[in-house]
Design a protein around this motif. Structure first.
Motif, short mmCIF file in Angstrom:
data_model
loop_
_atom_site.label_atom_id
_atom_site.label_comp_id
_atom_site.label_asym_id
_atom_site.label_seq_id
_atom_site.Cartn_x
_atom_site.Cartn_y
_atom_site.Cartn_z
N HIS A 5 -12.02 -5.86 1.70
CA HIS A 5 -11.08 -5.39 2.64
C HIS A 5 -10.23 -6.30 3.27
O HIS A 5 -8.99 -6.31 3.59
CB HIS A 5 -11.97 -4.64 3.69
N VAL A 6 -10.94 -7.58 3.56
CA VAL A 6 -9.99 -8.70 4.17
C VAL A 6 -9.13 -9.27 3.06
O VAL A 6 -8.05 -9.46 3.25
CB VAL A 6 -11.03 -9.86 4.62
N ILE A 7 -9.51 -9.27 1.92
CA ILE A 7 -8.73 -9.86 0.86
C ILE A 7 -7.42 -8.93 0.47
O ILE A 7 -6.17 -9.22 0.29
CB ILE A 7 -9.42 -9.87 -0.50
N LEU A 8 -7.69 -7.52 0.55
CA LEU A 8 -6.68 -6.67 0.36
C LEU A 8 -5.58 -6.64 1.69
O LEU A 8 -4.34 -6.37 1.39
CB LEU A 8 -7.16 -5.14 0.40
N GLN A 9 -6.05 -6.96 2.95
CA GLN A 9 -5.18 -7.15 3.95
C GLN A 9 -4.05 -7.99 3.85
O GLN A 9 -3.21 -8.16 4.18
CB GLN A 9 -6.23 -6.91 5.34
N ILE A 10 -4.93 -9.26 3.42
CA ILE A 10 -3.96 -10.54 3.27
C ILE A 10 -2.99 -10.34 2.15
O ILE A 10 -2.01 -10.57 2.29
CB ILE A 10 -5.06 -11.51 2.98
N LEU A 11 -3.62 -9.65 1.06
CA LEU A 11 -2.42 -9.22 -0.18
C LEU A 11 -1.60 -8.38 0.30
O LEU A 11 -0.53 -8.64 -0.16
CB LEU A 11 -3.49 -8.73 -1.26
N LEU A 12 -1.73 -7.44 1.18
CA LEU A 12 -0.81 -6.55 1.85
C LEU A 12 0.32 -7.16 2.67
O LEU A 12 1.53 -6.81 2.51
CB LEU A 12 -1.45 -5.52 2.45
N GLY A 13 -0.10 -8.09 3.48
CA GLY A 13 0.75 -8.95 4.44
C GLY A 13 1.52 -9.81 3.46
O GLY A 13 2.87 -9.79 3.67
N ILE A 14 0.94 -10.33 2.44
CA ILE A 14 1.86 -11.31 1.57
C ILE A 14 3.09 -10.41 0.84
O ILE A 14 4.08 -10.81 0.72
CB ILE A 14 0.89 -12.10 0.60
N THR A 15 2.46 -9.58 0.14
CA THR A 15 3.39 -8.62 -0.51
C THR A 15 4.63 -7.97 0.44
O THR A 15 5.47 -7.85 -0.37
CB THR A 15 2.84 -7.42 -1.46
N SER A 16 4.09 -7.71 1.45
CA SER A 16 5.14 -7.13 2.31
C SER A 16 6.16 -8.14 2.65
O SER A 16 7.34 -7.47 2.70
CB SER A 16 4.25 -6.69 3.63
N ARG A 57 13.72 -6.54 -11.41
CA ARG A 57 12.47 -6.35 -12.09
C ARG A 57 11.41 -7.02 -11.15
O ARG A 57 10.42 -6.27 -11.11
CB ARG A 57 12.61 -7.30 -13.48
N PHE A 58 11.68 -7.99 -10.67
CA PHE A 58 10.66 -8.60 -9.91
C PHE A 58 10.35 -7.99 -8.56
O PHE A 58 9.32 -7.64 -7.98
CB PHE A 58 10.96 -10.20 -9.59
N THR A 59 11.63 -7.43 -7.97
CA THR A 59 11.32 -6.62 -6.78
C THR A 59 10.65 -5.23 -7.12
O THR A 59 9.79 -4.79 -6.28
CB THR A 59 12.80 -6.12 -6.37
N VAL A 60 10.81 -4.47 -8.19
CA VAL A 60 10.26 -3.44 -8.73
C VAL A 60 8.63 -3.68 -8.92
O VAL A 60 7.93 -2.82 -8.62
CB VAL A 60 10.85 -2.63 -10.08
N ILE A 61 8.17 -4.96 -9.65
CA ILE A 61 6.98 -5.27 -9.97
C ILE A 61 6.21 -5.52 -8.67
O ILE A 61 5.06 -4.91 -8.35
CB ILE A 61 6.94 -6.49 -11.01
N LEU A 62 6.84 -6.13 -7.69
CA LEU A 62 6.31 -6.20 -6.48
C LEU A 62 6.11 -5.11 -5.53
O LEU A 62 4.90 -5.05 -4.86
CB LEU A 62 6.97 -7.48 -5.61
N GLY A 63 6.98 -4.28 -5.52
CA GLY A 63 6.92 -2.99 -5.07
C GLY A 63 5.69 -2.10 -5.45
O GLY A 63 5.30 -1.51 -4.90
#
Length: 85
Positions: A5-16, A57-63
């Motif tokens: 849960h913590v890893i996914l929240q951190i990953l969500l913040g970074i990708t956002s 491409r990078f924007t779509v992949i990150l999205g």
């Protein structure tokens, strides 16, 4: 499950944050908010076609990655009971 849960929240913040920055890097098409912030002015430093395609491409992949993280975080919260009060 709490570590995931913590890893996914951190990953969500970074990708956002990265997704926001990448969207702001795109060249303005004119007539919108990009004109308000100076995007309507033509300059010699505009990106080439290849650079713009790679940025797209990078924007779509990150999205897509951002969407998968959102879904995974929702599933983890649903099945771990973290959403229950």
């Amino acid at each position: 499950m709490d570590v995931l849960h913590v890893i996914l929240q951190i990953l969500l913040g970074i990708t956002s944050l990265l997704l926001t920055l990448l969207i702001l890097l795109h060249k303005g098409r004119g007539g919108g908010l990009s004109d308000m912030f100076g995007g309507g002015m033509s300059s010699g430093l505009s990106s080439s076609g290849v650079a713009e395609r790679n940025l797209n491409r990078f924007t779509v992949i990150l999205g897509v990655t951002w969407g998968v993280v959102i879904i995974a975080l929702g599933l983890v919260m649903r099945f771990s009971g973290a959403g229950d009060s």
